[in-house]
Enzyme design. Structure first.
Site, PDB file in Angstrom:
ATOM      1  N   ASP A 279     -73.149  62.471  36.456  1.00  0.00           N
ATOM      2  CA  ASP A 279     -73.456  63.295  35.279  1.00  0.00           C
ATOM      3  C   ASP A 279     -73.279  64.791  35.583  1.00  0.00           C
ATOM      4  O   ASP A 279     -74.248  65.531  35.690  1.00  0.00           O
ATOM      5  CB  ASP A 279     -74.905  62.993  34.838  1.00  0.00           C
ATOM      6  CG  ASP A 279     -75.161  63.419  33.402  1.00  0.00           C
ATOM      7  OD1 ASP A 279     -74.385  64.252  32.886  1.00  0.00           O
ATOM      8  OD2 ASP A 279     -76.129  62.927  32.802  1.00  0.00           O
TER       9      ASP A 279
ATOM     10  N   SER B 174     -82.332  69.078  32.750  1.00  0.00           N
ATOM     11  CA  SER B 174     -81.020  68.509  33.006  1.00  0.00           C
ATOM     12  C   SER B 174     -80.079  69.589  33.491  1.00  0.00           C
ATOM     13  O   SER B 174     -80.027  70.680  32.927  1.00  0.00           O
ATOM     14  CB  SER B 174     -80.456  67.876  31.737  1.00  0.00           C
ATOM     15  OG  SER B 174     -80.884  66.562  31.684  1.00  0.00           O
TER      16      SER B 174
ATOM     17  N   HIS C 287     -73.664  65.511  30.324  1.00  0.00           N
ATOM     18  CA  HIS C 287     -74.217  65.404  28.968  1.00  0.00           C
ATOM     19  C   HIS C 287     -74.615  66.770  28.406  1.00  0.00           C
ATOM     20  O   HIS C 287     -74.785  66.904  27.201  1.00  0.00           O
ATOM     21  CB  HIS C 287     -75.365  64.383  28.900  1.00  0.00           C
ATOM     22  CG  HIS C 287     -76.670  64.821  29.471  1.00  0.00           C
ATOM     23  ND1 HIS C 287     -77.077  64.533  30.761  1.00  0.00           N
ATOM     24  CD2 HIS C 287     -77.686  65.523  28.937  1.00  0.00           C
ATOM     25  CE1 HIS C 287     -78.280  65.028  30.978  1.00  0.00           C
ATOM     26  NE2 HIS C 287     -78.683  65.632  29.878  1.00  0.00           N
TER      27      HIS C 287
HETATM   28  N1  ARG Z   1     -81.740  60.830  29.518  1.00  0.00           N
HETATM   29  C1  ARG Z   1     -81.110  62.026  29.935  1.00  0.00           C
HETATM   30  C2  ARG Z   1     -81.678  63.257  29.199  1.00  0.00           C
HETATM   31  O1  ARG Z   1     -82.608  63.187  28.489  1.00  0.00           O
HETATM   32  C3  ARG Z   1     -79.626  61.929  29.869  1.00  0.00           C
HETATM   33  C4  ARG Z   1     -79.030  61.743  28.513  1.00  0.00           C
HETATM   34  C5  ARG Z   1     -77.533  61.609  28.452  1.00  0.00           C
HETATM   35  N2  ARG Z   1     -77.044  60.237  28.620  1.00  0.00           N
HETATM   36  C6  ARG Z   1     -76.934  59.313  27.635  1.00  0.00           C
HETATM   37  N3  ARG Z   1     -76.470  58.123  27.922  1.00  0.00           N
HETATM   38  N4  ARG Z   1     -77.248  59.557  26.385  1.00  0.00           N
HETATM   39  O2  ARG Z   1     -81.058  64.154  28.736  1.00  0.00           O
HETATM   40  N1  ASP Z   2     -82.190  64.136  30.710  1.00  0.00           N
HETATM   41  C1  ASP Z   2     -83.126  65.194  30.477  1.00  0.00           C
HETATM   42  C2  ASP Z   2     -82.468  66.505  30.051  1.00  0.00           C
HETATM   43  O1  ASP Z   2     -81.480  66.510  29.382  1.00  0.00           O
HETATM   44  C3  ASP Z   2     -84.015  65.365  31.648  1.00  0.00           C
HETATM   45  C4  ASP Z   2     -85.271  64.567  31.509  1.00  0.00           C
HETATM   46  O2  ASP Z   2     -85.781  64.446  30.390  1.00  0.00           O
HETATM   47  O3  ASP Z   2     -85.771  64.119  32.527  1.00  0.00           O
HETATM   48  O4  ASP Z   2     -82.992  67.563  30.241  1.00  0.00           O
END
Ligand code: ARG
Ligand code: ASP
Length: 706
Positions: free
Chosen positions: A218, A641, A82
Site C-alpha cells: 500500500d 495512513s 489508498h
Molecule cells: N483500512 C485502511 C484505512 O482505513 C485502508 C483502506 C484502503 N483499502 C481498501 N481496500 N479499501 O484507510
Molecule cells: N487505514 C487508515 C487510514 O487511512 C489507518 C487506520 O485507520 O488504522 O488512515
C-alpha cells in the site's frame, strides 16, 4: 536453555506491553525515558525541535486526510496507495489504466501535477492555552466566552504568521481544557511520481482490508515542488523539487520481534472519553444503521464494478471509501462487544464517582457521568437522524451532490445576484461537471437510490415528515426527469440560467426531494444535533478535567484531532482471540498462497509468481524471505495512513496503512493485547520499485542505512 527461552520470548512477543496514547510531539520530553527503556536511541529533540532540524520536518500532512514523509533531498514523498488513489485515478482512463497497471515517471518532466493536492509541514507547535483564556475569568455567558475565544484566536494566528509565508490555526485539545497553535507551511505543487499496479497496491482488496495477515503493497510516490526560493508556490512548470530541511533515511537492516517502533503522523479522530451510555448507543443504534445503509449501496456498486472496466475505474475510489468505513464499523462493534467495553466503562465510571466523593473540591465531578448518560437518552436521536441524513444525502445517491450546489443558489439567489457573485457560482458548477460525470453512471446511481430510499424512510423518526418520500414512482420520476442525472440536460439548464430557472428547478423531482430533506436537516436536525454536541462537549470538558485531577498517575493523552502526534510501541504480533496468535510479519510466499485461492481480490501478475519462484529478491530479503508487512503495537487511527514507522534511530522501517480487524475498536477503547497497526515493510516497497517495476532511479535518490 537460554536459546529456548529466547525462542519462547520471541514466540510470545505479543505479551510485550503495547502502549496506548497519541502524544503531542512538543511534549515528548516527559516520555523520553520510557521510550528509551523500550529501545529508542533518539532524544526527544531529535524527534521534535523548533531550534534545529528534526524528524518532524520530514513528516507531512498529505491532502488533509493522510500522512506522508520526505525521503530524499529532492522532495520525494511516500504515502499509501489508498491515499494517492484519487490522484492516480484522475490521471487514469481505459487507455491509460494506471490504476491497474501502475505508473512510473521516468524523469522529473513526466511527473504529473494534481490540482488541489497539498502537503503540509508543521513549523512549530505551541501551547497557547493561557493566551486563549485571556479575559475569560469571571465571564459566565457562553456566547460571550465564544466571542472572546474567537478574538484571542485571531490575534494569536495573526501574531504567529505576520511577515511570513506560513499559515496557522489554533486547535482545542481535551474538549477545550487546552489549546495549541500549529504553524504550518503548505506546499501546493505535489506531483505524482509513481504507483504500483493495483495487484500490489490494493492486493487483498476489501477481503483483506482491516485484516491480518496482510500482503498489501500500500504505497505510492509523489514529489513536492517549490518555487526557486524553496518556498511553496502554486503549480508552475518552472517550479523545482523542494529541498527538505530533513528527509528520512531508509532502515535497511534486519528486523526482529521486540524492536522499538514509533509512528509519526496525523491521526484524525478518537473518542476515548465517551461514557458507557454513549458507547452503548454507538454499538446498538448508530453503527448498525450506518452498516445497513452501506451494505445496501455496496451491493449495487460491487456488482456493477465486476461487469464493466469503465464502471470499475469510475467507482474504484468511491467504493473504497464507502467499503472502508463499513468494514471498520463492523469490526468496531465486534471488538467492543467481545471485550464488553460498555461494562469496563461502567466500572471505571463507578470509580470516578467514588473518587469525586472522596474530597470536597472534587464533588462537582460526581454527577457528570449520569448527566452524560442521560443526555444520550434525551437527545441522542438528533445525532442519530443527523448521521442517517449524512448517509443518505452525502454517502448515498450522488445526484444529491449536484442538487446541493443548486439548493445553495436557490436559497441565496437574491444575495448572490446583489453581490454579482451569481455568474461565478454558476460557472464554477459548470466547471465541475466534467469531473463529476466522468465518474458517474446513472444506472448505478439509480440502483443505489432504490436500495437506500426505503431504508432511509424506515429509520427516519416518525416526528420528521418528508412529503416527497411518499411518492410511489419517486425513483422512476427522478431518473427519467431530473436535470441532475443527465449531463447535457443539466448543462443546458445552467447555460440558460436566469431567475425563471428557479421555478423549473423547484419542480424538478430530484431537486424537490433533496431540498425537502436538506431543509429539514438544516433547520431542525442539525440544530438539535448541534445542541446535543455542545452540551456533551461541555460535560466532557469537565469530565476529562476530573480524570486529570483525580487520576494523576494514569497516562493521559488528548484525543486525536488531525494534529501531528507520536505513538510508540514494538514490532510484535498479537493474540486477539482465545486459541489464536498472529505472528508479526508476512512474506511474499503468503501472497502467492492467497493468489492460489482464486478470489479476484488476490489476482497477481504472472510476473510476480515468476519472481517468487526464482527468489528474485535483489538484496531486499531477510534470511532468504521477502518481508511484505509487519505489525506493531502502536496506537493509530484513520489519518495515520501513510505515516512513517520509524526504528530506534529514527530510520524508516515502513509505511503504516491499517489496523487488524480486532483493533478497529481502538478509536473508542485501546486494548494492549489486541490492538496492532499494520505496516508495509519499506524493503518490500523498495523491491517493488527497484526490481519489480524498474524504477531504480527512485531508490537511488534515497539514503539506505544498515
Ligand atoms: N483500512 C485502511 C484505512 O482505513 C485502508 C483502506 C484502503 N483499502 C481498501 N481496500 N479499501 O484507510
Ligand atoms: N487505514 C487508515 C487510514 O487511512 C489507518 C487506520 O485507520 O488504522 O488512515
Amino acid at each position: 536453555m537460554k536459546n529456548c527461552l529466547l525462542g519462547f520470548m520471541v514466540f510470545m512477543g505479543f505479551i510485550l506491553r503495547a502502549e496506548e496514547g497519541m502524544l503531542i510531539p512538543s511534549l515528548l520530553q516527559a516520555f523520553e525515558s520510557d521510550m528509551k527503556a523500550k529501545g529508542m536511541k533518539l532524544s526527544a529533540a531529535d524527534i521534535y525541535s523548533v531550534n534545529k532540524s528534526s524528524l518532524k520536518d520530514a513528516i507531512m500532512h498529505f491532502g488533509g486526510g493522510c500522512t506522508a514523509e520526505l525521503v530524499s533531498e529532492k522532495g520525494l514523498l511516500l504515502t499509501n496507495h489508498h491515499c494517492g488513489l484519487d490522484a492516480v485515478q484522475r490521471h487514469s482512463s481505459t487507455e491509460h489504466d494506471y490504476l491497474k497497471n501502475g505508473f512510473w515517471a521516468k524523469s522529473f518532466k513526466e511527473e504529473l501535477p494534481n490540482a488541489g493536492l497539498t502537503a503540509t509541514r508543521i513549523v512549530r507547535i505551541e501551547d497557547v492555552t493561557e493566551a486563549m483564556m485571556f479575559g475569560i475569568q469571571g465571564v459566565e455567558d457562553g456566547n460571550k466566552i465564544g466571542e472572546i475565544l474567537k478574538r484571542n484566536m485571531k490575534k494569536i494566528i495573526e501574531d504567529a504568521t505576520r511577515n511570513t509565508h506560513f499559515q496557522a490555526d489554533v486547535q482545542a485539545f481535551d474538549y477545550g481544557n487546552s489549546f495549541y497553535l500549529m504553524v504550518k507551511e503548505v506546499f501546493t505543487d505535489v506531483r505524482l511520481v509513481g504507483a504500483p499496479p493495483s495487484s500490489i497496491g490494493k492486493f487483498g482488496g476489501d477481503t483483506d482490508n482491516w485484516v491480518w495477515p496482510r500482503h498489501t503493497g500500500d504505497f505510492s510516490v509523489f514529489r513536492v515542488y517549490a518555487g526557486k526560493d524553496n518556498k511553496p508556490a502554486a503549480y508552475n512548470e518552472e517550479n523545482v523539487p523542494y529541498a527538505p530541511i530533513q528527509h528520512l533515511k531508509i532502515a535497511f537492516n534486519d528486523r526482529k520481534v521486540g524492536d522499538f517502533t514509533m509512528v509519526y503522523g496525523f491521526p484524525g479522530q478518537t473518542e476515548q472519553h465517551l461514557t458507557s451510555g454513549n458507547l452503548k448507543y454507538y454499538i446498538e443504534k448508530q453503527r448498525p444503521m450506518e452498516i445497513d445503509m452501506r451494505t445496501k449501496s455496496l451491493a449495487v456498486i460491487n456488482e456493477a464494478m465486476t461487469k464493466s472496466d469503465l464502471t470499475r475505474i469510475q467507482y474504484m475510489a468511491k467504493q473504497a471509501r464507502i467499503a472502508n468505513a463499513w468494514k471498520k464499523y463492523i469490526g468496531q462493534i465486534d471488538g467492543l462487544k467481545q471485550l464488553d467495553a460498555v461494562s469496563l466503562k461502567k466500572k471505571f465510571e463507578d470509580e470516578y464517582v467514588q473518587r469525586a466523593k472522596s474530597q470536597d473540591g472534587w464533588n462537582h465531578y460526581g454527577p457528570l457521568v449520569d448527566r452524560m448518560n442521560q443526555l444520550v437518552e434525551q437527545k441522542g436521536s438528533y445525532e442519530f437522524t443527523y448521521t442517517l441524513m449524512v448517509e443518505y444525502l452525502f454517502v448515498g445517491p450522488e445526484f444529491f451532490r449536484l442538487a446541493r450546489s443548486m439548493e445553495d443558489i436557490e436559497r441565496n439567489y437574491a444575495k448572490y445576484k446583489a453581490s454579482n457573485e451569481l455568474d461565478a457560482k454558476i460557472q464554477a458548477i459548470i466547471k465541475g461537471l466534467d469531473g463529476f460525470f466522468k465518474n458517474y453512471d446513472v444506472n448505478v446511481d439509480k440502483g443505489i437510490f432504490e436500495a437506500l430510499t426505503p431504508a432511509f424512510r424506515s429509520y427516519l423518526d416518525k416526528r420528521f415528515v418528508i412529503g416527497s418520500l411518499s411518492n410511489q414512482k419517486l425513483a422512476s420520476d427522478i431518473y427519467s426527469k431530473s436535470i441532475f442525472v443527465n449531463k447535457e440536460k443539466y448543462l443546458a439548464f445552467l447555460n440558460k440560467f436566469s431567475e425563471k430557472s428557479l421555478s423549473t428547478l423547484k419542480k424538478d423531482p430530484g431537486y424537490k426531494l433533496f431540498a425537502e430533506c436538506f431543509t429539514l436537516m438544516r433547520n431542525e436536525v442539525a440544530s438539535g444535533a448541534n445542541d446535543y454536541n455542545i452540551e456533551m462537549d461541555a460535560l466532557l470538558k469537565d469530565y476529562v478535567e476530573g480524570k486529570l485531577v483525580m487520576f494523576p498517575d494514569a497516562k493521559h493523552w488528548p484525543d486525536a484531532n488531525s494534529t501531528l502526534r507520536v505513538t510508540y510501541g514494538l514490532l510484535e504480533g498479537s493474540a486477539p482471540v482465545d486459541g489464536m496468535a498472529y505472528t508479526e510479519h508476512t512474506t511474499l510466499k503468503g501472497m502467492v498462497d492467497k493468489y492460489n485461492t482464486g478470489n479476484p481480490d488476490f489476482d497477481l501478475d504472472p510476473k510476480m509468481i515468476e519472481y517468487y519462484k526464482s527468489k528474485n529478491y535483489g538484496n531486499y530479503a531477510q534470511n532468504g524471505e521477502l518481508w511484505v508487512c509487519f505489525t506493531g503495537s502502536n496506537h493509530t487511527t484513520g489519518g495515520n495512513s501513510g505515516s512513517p514507522v520509524l526504528d530506534a534511530n529514527g530510520n524508516l522501517m515502513g509505511l503504516n496503512f491499517d489496523r487488524s480487524w480486532e483493533s478497529t475498536m481502538s478509536d473508542f477503547y485501546f486494548d494492549p493485547n489486541r490492538c496492532r497497526n499494520i505496516v508495509v515493510d519499506i524493503r518490500y516497497v523498495m523491491w517493488v520499485m527497484d526490481v519489480y517495476c524498474g524504477a531504480k532511479h527512485l531508490v537511488d535518490e534515497m539514503t539506505l542505512v544498515k
